[in-house]
Scaffold this active site. Structure first.
Site, PDB file in Angstrom:
ATOM      1  N   ASN A 159      -6.838   6.771   4.017  1.00 35.03           N
ATOM      2  CA  ASN A 159      -8.109   7.115   3.641  1.00 35.03           C
ATOM      3  C   ASN A 159      -8.598   8.783   3.633  1.00 35.03           C
ATOM      4  O   ASN A 159      -9.695   8.915   3.244  1.00 35.03           O
ATOM      5  CB  ASN A 159      -8.928   6.521   4.666  1.00 35.03           C
ATOM      6  CG  ASN A 159      -8.983   4.908   4.606  1.00 35.03           C
ATOM      7  OD1 ASN A 159      -8.336   4.415   3.653  1.00 35.03           O
ATOM      8  ND2 ASN A 159      -9.835   4.224   5.345  1.00 35.03           N
TER       9      ASN A 159
ATOM     10  N   TYR B 203      -2.720   9.353   6.616  1.00 34.86           N
ATOM     11  CA  TYR B 203      -3.198   7.938   6.494  1.00 34.86           C
ATOM     12  C   TYR B 203      -4.021   7.850   5.214  1.00 34.86           C
ATOM     13  O   TYR B 203      -4.571   9.030   4.719  1.00 34.86           O
ATOM     14  CB  TYR B 203      -3.960   7.225   7.700  1.00 34.86           C
ATOM     15  CG  TYR B 203      -2.942   7.144   8.889  1.00 34.86           C
ATOM     16  CD1 TYR B 203      -2.361   5.875   8.813  1.00 34.86           C
ATOM     17  CD2 TYR B 203      -2.989   8.089   9.814  1.00 34.86           C
ATOM     18  CE1 TYR B 203      -1.452   5.693  10.097  1.00 34.86           C
ATOM     19  CE2 TYR B 203      -2.011   7.742  11.063  1.00 34.86           C
ATOM     20  CZ  TYR B 203      -1.263   6.626  11.036  1.00 34.86           C
ATOM     21  OH  TYR B 203      -0.708   6.478  11.957  1.00 34.86           O
TER      22      TYR B 203
ATOM     23  N   HIS C 149       0.956  -1.200  -0.088  1.00 36.80           N
ATOM     24  CA  HIS C 149       0.009  -0.079  -0.064  1.00 36.80           C
ATOM     25  C   HIS C 149       0.854   1.297  -0.123  1.00 36.80           C
ATOM     26  O   HIS C 149       0.131   2.530  -0.265  1.00 36.80           O
ATOM     27  CB  HIS C 149      -0.890  -0.131   1.375  1.00 36.80           C
ATOM     28  CG  HIS C 149      -2.291   0.435   1.041  1.00 36.80           C
ATOM     29  ND1 HIS C 149      -2.793   0.399  -0.244  1.00 36.80           N
ATOM     30  CD2 HIS C 149      -3.250   0.878   1.989  1.00 36.80           C
ATOM     31  CE1 HIS C 149      -4.171   1.082  -0.127  1.00 36.80           C
ATOM     32  NE2 HIS C 149      -4.385   1.137   1.187  1.00 36.80           N
TER      33      HIS C 149
END
Length: 208
Positions: free
Chosen positions: A87, A85, A40
């Site tokens: 999101n 982060y 990620h």
């Protein structure tokens, strides 16, 4: 004139000497040592490689992220790694766009893609979020999907029932790590073309 006015003038003069920021290049990922080397964080890894080619480290705190400035063939670019982060990546991106008064056509986002095999790239001028939460956040907060993006292949899940979060937050194997480095280096060449308005050339050379 206060000391703050003096510092403001120094800052403005410094910005003028360096040149106006014309592009924002954002690599997506999650902050923290526990996320380093994970699939990620392919965007973070790639933009770090790009910064290193210019002798820079992305470590100045600004816009809810870490930043650096580089000149690509005379074009000033802000490199940005959101620390919100994944999101909430859009919060950082929107702050930078608004500060430099840039539209999304001057934004390039680098991120991981599970539909591409490790080592593969795909460049797009615009598009949906495709289920990627970082891109979803940017689209929702800018209200636009017309920004360029470079997708870095991280490979699909081993089997359909495998937990997606566990997969993308897992680390590359040794072989796939070497492929990811190759993809990052190719993505850097794409960036050098894209900021010069040569996205078609980049797509023809590197799209998988």
């Amino acid at each position: 004139m206060s000391i703050f006015d003096v510092f403001d003038r120094i800052s403005q003069n410094s910005q003028t000497q360096r040149g106006k920021i014309e592009y924002i290049i954002t690599g997506l990922g999650n902050p923290g040592l526990e996320y380093e080397g994970t699939r990620h964080n392919a965007g973070f890894f790639t933009i770090d490689v790009f910064a290193q080619q210019f002798g820079e480290n992305i470590n100045r705190l600004k816009f809810k992220g870490k930043t650096a400035e580089v000149s690509v063939n005379g074009i000033r670019c802000l490199l940005l790694k959101p620390t919100t982060y994944m999101n909430n990546s859009g919060e950082s991106v929107v702050q930078a766009l608004e500060f430099y008064k840039l539209n999304t056509d001057r934004l390039i986002v680098i991120y991981d893609d599970i539909s591409l095999e490790p080592g593969k790239l795909r460049i797009r001028r615009k598009g949906s979020h495709g289920g990627h939460n970082g891109i979803r956040s940017i689209i929702e907060l800018t209200g636009r999907d017309d920004f360029s993006r470079i997708k870095i292949g991280v490979g699909k899940k081993p089997h359909p029932d495998y937990d997606l979060a566990k997969w993308v937050l897992g680390k590359f194997s040794k072989d796939d790590s070497a492929k990811a480095l190759s993809a990052a280096e190719n993505a850097c060449e794409c960036l050098k073309l894209m900021v010069q308005g040569k996205t078609d050339e980049a797509m023809n050379k590197y799209n998988s």
